[in-house]
Every structure is written in C-alpha cells, then in structure tokens.
Motif scaffolding. Sequence first.
Motif, PDB file in Angstrom:
ATOM      1  N   LEU A  11       0.826  -1.203   0.000  1.00 37.04           N
ATOM      2  CA  LEU A  11       0.000   0.000   0.000  1.00 37.04           C
ATOM      3  C   LEU A  11       0.867   1.262   0.000  1.00 37.04           C
ATOM      4  N   ALA A  12       1.990   1.209   0.698  1.00 34.81           N
ATOM      5  CA  ALA A  12       2.867   2.386   0.782  1.00 34.81           C
ATOM      6  C   ALA A  12       3.625   2.632  -0.508  1.00 34.81           C
ATOM      7  N   HIS A  13       3.951   1.558  -1.231  1.00 32.59           N
ATOM      8  CA  HIS A  13       4.828   1.684  -2.399  1.00 32.59           C
ATOM      9  C   HIS A  13       4.138   1.291  -3.714  1.00 32.59           C
ATOM     10  N   ASP A  14       2.830   1.062  -3.649  1.00 30.93           N
ATOM     11  CA  ASP A  14       2.074   0.665  -4.842  1.00 30.93           C
ATOM     12  C   ASP A  14       2.758  -0.518  -5.540  1.00 30.93           C
ATOM     13  N   ALA A  15       3.106  -1.525  -4.743  1.00 28.93           N
ATOM     14  CA  ALA A  15       3.856  -2.682  -5.246  1.00 28.93           C
ATOM     15  C   ALA A  15       2.924  -3.862  -5.506  1.00 28.93           C
ATOM     16  N   ASP A  16       3.378  -4.773  -6.334  1.00 26.08           N
ATOM     17  CA  ASP A  16       2.644  -5.993  -6.670  1.00 26.08           C
ATOM     18  C   ASP A  16       2.990  -7.064  -5.639  1.00 26.08           C
ATOM     19  N   TYR A  17       2.013  -7.475  -4.848  1.00 26.71           N
ATOM     20  CA  TYR A  17       2.289  -8.443  -3.778  1.00 26.71           C
ATOM     21  C   TYR A  17       2.782  -9.784  -4.317  1.00 26.71           C
ATOM     22  N   PHE A  23     -10.135  -4.206  11.093  1.00 23.69           N
ATOM     23  CA  PHE A  23      -9.370  -2.961  11.142  1.00 23.69           C
ATOM     24  C   PHE A  23      -9.123  -2.385   9.750  1.00 23.69           C
ATOM     25  N   LEU A  24      -9.497  -3.125   8.714  1.00 25.28           N
ATOM     26  CA  LEU A  24      -9.241  -2.705   7.337  1.00 25.28           C
ATOM     27  C   LEU A  24     -10.528  -2.311   6.633  1.00 25.28           C
ATOM     28  N   SER A  25     -10.407  -1.469   5.624  1.00 25.57           N
ATOM     29  CA  SER A  25     -11.538  -1.200   4.740  1.00 25.57           C
ATOM     30  C   SER A  25     -11.864  -2.473   3.960  1.00 25.57           C
ATOM     31  N   GLU A  26     -13.060  -2.511   3.375  1.00 27.22           N
ATOM     32  CA  GLU A  26     -13.458  -3.698   2.606  1.00 27.22           C
ATOM     33  C   GLU A  26     -12.483  -3.965   1.463  1.00 27.22           C
ATOM     34  N   TYR A  48      -2.373 -16.304  -1.733  1.00 29.05           N
ATOM     35  CA  TYR A  48      -1.256 -16.464  -2.669  1.00 29.05           C
ATOM     36  C   TYR A  48       0.015 -16.893  -1.943  1.00 29.05           C
ATOM     37  N   PHE A  49       0.237 -16.375  -0.749  1.00 27.68           N
ATOM     38  CA  PHE A  49       1.392 -16.775   0.057  1.00 27.68           C
ATOM     39  C   PHE A  49       1.377 -18.291   0.268  1.00 27.68           C
ATOM     40  N   ASN A  50       0.233 -18.834   0.643  1.00 26.85           N
ATOM     41  CA  ASN A  50       0.137 -20.272   0.887  1.00 26.85           C
ATOM     42  C   ASN A  50       0.224 -21.092  -0.400  1.00 26.85           C
ATOM     43  N   VAL A  58      -9.992  -7.428   1.101  1.00 31.69           N
ATOM     44  CA  VAL A  58      -9.885  -8.313  -0.076  1.00 31.69           C
ATOM     45  C   VAL A  58      -8.421  -8.503  -0.458  1.00 31.69           C
ATOM     46  N   ILE A  59      -7.659  -7.413  -0.435  1.00 30.36           N
ATOM     47  CA  ILE A  59      -6.239  -7.511  -0.798  1.00 30.36           C
ATOM     48  C   ILE A  59      -5.510  -8.428   0.181  1.00 30.36           C
ATOM     49  N   LEU A  60      -5.759  -8.245   1.491  1.00 27.39           N
ATOM     50  CA  LEU A  60      -5.071  -9.080   2.477  1.00 27.39           C
ATOM     51  C   LEU A  60      -5.450 -10.542   2.323  1.00 27.39           C
TER      52      LEU A  60
END
Length: 480
Positions: free
Chosen positions: A365-371, A412-415, A427-429, A419-421
């Motif tokens: 979110l801070a760096h507009d990066a591709d997770y 604690f996050l917006s909708e 994807y991590f798993n 979704v991103i998290l």
Amino acid sequence: MNIKNALNRAAVFYKDGSFTESLSLCDKVLAKKSTVQEAMYLLALNYQGMGRYDQAITAFEKLLKVHGNNADVFNAISNTYICLKDFSSAEKYCQMALKFEPNFAEAHNNYAICAHNTQQIELAEKHYKQAILLKGDELVFRLNLGKLYKELGRFEHSNETLLKLMEFNGDKSAVYFNIYDNFMYMHQYQNALEVADMGLVSQQLKDIDLIELLVGKAILFWLFDNVDEAEQAIQLSEGVYTYPEGNYENLTNLKVFHGYLKRLIAFYRENESLYTERQQDLYFISESHGFAPNNMRVTFEQQNFNIRSLFVKGAKVFHFSQQQNNRFKESLNRVMTGLPENSAVVFAFGEIDCRYNEGILKYCLAHDADYKNIIDKMLASYIDALITQGQKKKFKVIIYGVPAPHADQLKFLSEEHQVILKNIIQYFNETIRALCKKNGLAFLDVYQLTNLAGQSNNKYHIDDIHVHPSVVPKLFEKLN
C-alpha cells in the motif's frame, strides 16, 4: 513580572514534564520581551515535549534567525525530526551541530540514531562509540550501541556493552530486558531466565518492566514444559491490563502474549492426556505460533514424537530473505546449528508478514507494489536458504503455512483492503505449497484447515492470531 524568576519556574516545570505550565510562562515572558533567548529555547522544547513537532521546528528556526547558529539548537531540531522519524532531515542538523561543536556527545548519539535507522551501520557504530568516548557515564549511549549490536545479531558484543551499564546509576529496565532478549535470540534459555530473575529481585524496575520480565518468564517456563511456574508468572503479571494503550512501546505485544499463554495453560489443564511423557523431539521453530504445539504428540514417517518448540521472537520470512545480517537470521542460524543431525524440523514463519498492519500489505500500500512479485522473491529465497542450511545437518525439513485471517483482525481494514489481504494470504500459501512440492518438502497446510471464503472458519483459532494446540497434530495426521 520578574523575567528571571519566571524562566526559573518554567525550567522546573519543563524538567518535571509539566509542559503546559512551562509553555504558559514562556509565552508570558516573550509577550513582555520577544527576543529572550532562554524563553525562546524553552518554548520550542515545550512544543517538542507536547508532541507539537511542527510548532517546535518553527520555534527553533525563529530562535536561530534571531540569535544565530547554535549547536544546542541544531541538535534539538535533530531530536524533533527523529521524533517525526524523518532521519535524513535529522542527520542534516546533527552535522550542523557537530560542525560548530565537534565534541558534542549528544549530537554524535543523534547522528548514530539517524545512521542506524537509514542502515548506515558502520557510521552508526562509529558515532555511538564517539558519544561514549566523550561522555562515558551517559547510560543511553551505551544502551543504544548495545541495541545496535543486537539488531545485527552480534549478541555477545551486545551483552558485553550492556553489562557495563550495571556499574552505572540510573534506570536499568532496558538493560535487563535487552540482555534477556539477547539470550532468547541465542537460545540460551536458562541464562535468559536467570537474567529475568535478577531484574525481578533488583528492586530497580518500574511495575510495567517487572510485568514484561514476568511474561518473559512465563514464555520460558511454557517452553520448558513447566506449566505450574508459567501459570504463576502469568498470574503475577495480570496488571498488564491496567495500562492504557500508547503509554508503553511493547504493551500490545505483552497483552497478546499474556492472553495467549493464559489460554494455552487452560487448554493444558483441560487436556493433560494429550501431553504425554516426552519421547524423541520433533523441532518446531517459529515466532509465537510455536507456543501452541509445544510438547504435543505427533506421528511423522511412522515415528512418534513430541514437539519441542524453539522461539525466534518477531521473526518474519522477510528477515530471512534479506542479504544483510540481522538478529533473526543469526538466531535461526544458531538454533539450526545446535540441533542434532537427521532431525525432523518444522519451520513456521510468515504469519507476521501477512498481518493487516505490517509486512506485505503495509509495504504494497505504501509503495504501490505488486504483492505477487514480493511473495515470489521472498519465499524463493527463504525456502532456498532453509534447504541449503538443512542439508548441512541432513534435516527432514517441514514447512508450516499461514492460517486464514481471523475476522477480528480484518475488521481494522476497509473492505477493499480486506480483499487484498485475503488475496495476499491465499497467494502466500499457494506459493509456499508449490515450492514445497517442487523441492520435495513436507507441507503442513494450516490455511486449508482454517479457511472459509478467505478468512477463519472459527474452528481452530485460540485467539484472533494464533491457532489451538491441537491443530499441528491434526495437520500431521493429514500429512501422514
């Protein structure tokens, strides 16, 4: 109004932390005579103490404009920028302070803090040492150097530096805790326990620092399978819940650990039959997620084991994928080096990387990066390092994934960010599962077990972060 008396009272209020009262007196003095240097300086310091940093910087700059260059003022401005975590600006003012006063110990210390936080490690060490050389009785300078060595994984150097502080007067809370912390990272748990006990009986610590060491003792006793002593330490540290958030740097983690250990102890009391007499060890190396399965019975490759949990506090996969040295890499290296050959070893890292308030999401979110790019590179490096190190000791490497996120964390996050998290954790798993398959490693798929539509199915979480002690044995059953 007597200006001298007013300034003396303002200085006393400032030293006592009564910034509002001090500020009021400074305002009155400056209303009478607007260029009184001491009043202008105290005014700026009070703004700094109140956290009104922009006003502090403006006041300091006005002071410089009226009275000219001054090393103390330059250093005070650097303090303000350090509070704002603007280390490049702070470094500039440290350099200006040292230009006018090369032997200014506090400016060397501030310069070192800036260098430390901008990864100029050699420069940081140099200036911490210079500050100590100039003002050897200042406890905080040695403490900062000890913390630097700890972060680099130079634990013996850190303890050597910190132990010298026992000869000094002053608050020893951070000294005891950092020495304890070093022994934890070195996996010298008995030494860590002894340092915690020394701190507790020293009668030199504040109540919150006593609580931190008591929670540390509870962790150690839990890892040593001494549940009675762990329970006593938890009971003695119940006061942790009386402290409001924001008043103590590590308070949130302390409350999480305290509540987590209470639940684990309660589970143990209700399920003692699951904790059999110890057989051969299967090692579970993790951050706090390793507390839950400690001493649980599992079967792997038709052999019975009890889990022996080994703790690397706060470690992320990110830390192990970095090229530079850090305390997490060094701690993992030491614990792996100390294990017997042919051991079965579970590596359970990644959950902290996948939290709502730090790690991958925060960075993207801070760096507009591709997770996906971040996860691909990070996990490839992590798995490769584990395989390389594991081959030296002929380990049977087992990888543990990341649980599905609990709803109480997602709230604690917006909708949109929820979704991103969820996508990040999925994807991590998926990625770590594919890497395990490619390299012939066993994979404990805790995500699949805990997942319902991208979040926890609420069947296996013991709190909003950690899963039940029964989860890892269940995953081994599925693996078998």
